[in-house]
Design a protein around this motif. Structure first.
Motif, PDB file in Angstrom:
ATOM      1  N   UNK A  21      13.770 -34.321 -18.591  1.00  0.00           N
ATOM      2  CA  UNK A  21      14.961 -33.525 -18.273  1.00  0.00           C
ATOM      3  C   UNK A  21      14.664 -32.041 -18.434  1.00  0.00           C
ATOM      4  N   UNK A  22      13.945 -31.681 -19.470  1.00  0.00           N
ATOM      5  CA  UNK A  22      13.571 -30.280 -19.674  1.00  0.00           C
ATOM      6  C   UNK A  22      12.674 -29.753 -18.571  1.00  0.00           C
ATOM      7  N   UNK A  23      11.722 -30.560 -18.131  1.00  0.00           N
ATOM      8  CA  UNK A  23      10.816 -30.142 -17.065  1.00  0.00           C
ATOM      9  C   UNK A  23      11.572 -29.956 -15.750  1.00  0.00           C
ATOM     10  N   UNK A  24      12.486 -30.872 -15.452  1.00  0.00           N
ATOM     11  CA  UNK A  24      13.275 -30.751 -14.218  1.00  0.00           C
ATOM     12  C   UNK A  24      14.154 -29.507 -14.275  1.00  0.00           C
ATOM     13  N   UNK A  25      14.741 -29.234 -15.424  1.00  0.00           N
ATOM     14  CA  UNK A  25      15.591 -28.047 -15.517  1.00  0.00           C
ATOM     15  C   UNK A  25      14.776 -26.766 -15.366  1.00  0.00           C
ATOM     16  N   UNK A  26      13.554 -26.742 -15.881  1.00  0.00           N
ATOM     17  CA  UNK A  26      12.704 -25.564 -15.690  1.00  0.00           C
ATOM     18  C   UNK A  26      12.351 -25.356 -14.221  1.00  0.00           C
ATOM     19  N   UNK A  27      12.081 -26.432 -13.505  1.00  0.00           N
ATOM     20  CA  UNK A  27      11.761 -26.316 -12.077  1.00  0.00           C
ATOM     21  C   UNK A  27      12.982 -25.823 -11.301  1.00  0.00           C
ATOM     22  N   UNK A  28      14.159 -26.327 -11.645  1.00  0.00           N
ATOM     23  CA  UNK A  28      15.383 -25.877 -10.971  1.00  0.00           C
ATOM     24  C   UNK A  28      15.613 -24.398 -11.235  1.00  0.00           C
ATOM     25  N   UNK A  29      15.456 -23.966 -12.484  1.00  0.00           N
ATOM     26  CA  UNK A  29      15.634 -22.545 -12.792  1.00  0.00           C
ATOM     27  C   UNK A  29      14.616 -21.686 -12.065  1.00  0.00           C
ATOM     28  N   UNK A  34      13.749 -17.718  -7.905  1.00  0.00           N
ATOM     29  CA  UNK A  34      12.985 -17.217  -6.763  1.00  0.00           C
ATOM     30  C   UNK A  34      13.851 -17.033  -5.526  1.00  0.00           C
ATOM     31  N   UNK A  35      14.943 -17.746  -5.418  1.00  0.00           N
ATOM     32  CA  UNK A  35      15.784 -17.608  -4.230  1.00  0.00           C
ATOM     33  C   UNK A  35      16.853 -16.519  -4.391  1.00  0.00           C
ATOM     34  N   UNK A  36      17.100 -16.048  -5.599  1.00  0.00           N
ATOM     35  CA  UNK A  36      18.121 -15.021  -5.803  1.00  0.00           C
ATOM     36  C   UNK A  36      17.832 -13.713  -5.069  1.00  0.00           C
ATOM     37  N   UNK A  37      16.615 -13.205  -5.057  1.00  0.00           N
ATOM     38  CA  UNK A  37      16.385 -11.945  -4.325  1.00  0.00           C
ATOM     39  C   UNK A  37      16.674 -12.055  -2.827  1.00  0.00           C
ATOM     40  N   UNK A  38      16.540 -13.254  -2.267  1.00  0.00           N
ATOM     41  CA  UNK A  38      16.820 -13.426  -0.851  1.00  0.00           C
ATOM     42  C   UNK A  38      18.299 -13.452  -0.541  1.00  0.00           C
ATOM     43  N   UNK A  39      19.120 -13.697  -1.537  1.00  0.00           N
ATOM     44  CA  UNK A  39      20.562 -13.743  -1.318  1.00  0.00           C
ATOM     45  C   UNK A  39      21.222 -12.369  -1.364  1.00  0.00           C
ATOM     46  N   UNK A  40      20.563 -11.426  -2.011  1.00  0.00           N
ATOM     47  CA  UNK A  40      21.146 -10.099  -2.184  1.00  0.00           C
ATOM     48  C   UNK A  40      20.800  -9.206  -1.012  1.00  0.00           C
TER      49      UNK A  40
END
Length: 40
Positions: A21-29, A34-40
């Motif tokens: 669960x921790x590994x999956x949450x790190x990948x999601x974060x 990485x996608x946040x700069x493309x949204x702005x």
């Protein structure tokens, strides 16, 4: 050897689930970060 692996997995099942669960949450974060700069 296979029997030893099965017993080790059976004894540490909750730890393995928590680590997964921790590994999956790190990948999601990572992907969200990485996608946040493309949204702005």
């Amino acid at each position: 050897m296979a029997k030893e692996i099965k017993t080790a997995l059976a004894r540490s099942r909750s730890t393995i689930v928590g680590d997964a669960v921790g590994a999956v949450s790190l990948v999601v974060m990572l992907f969200v970060g990485l996608s946040l700069p493309g949204l702005i």
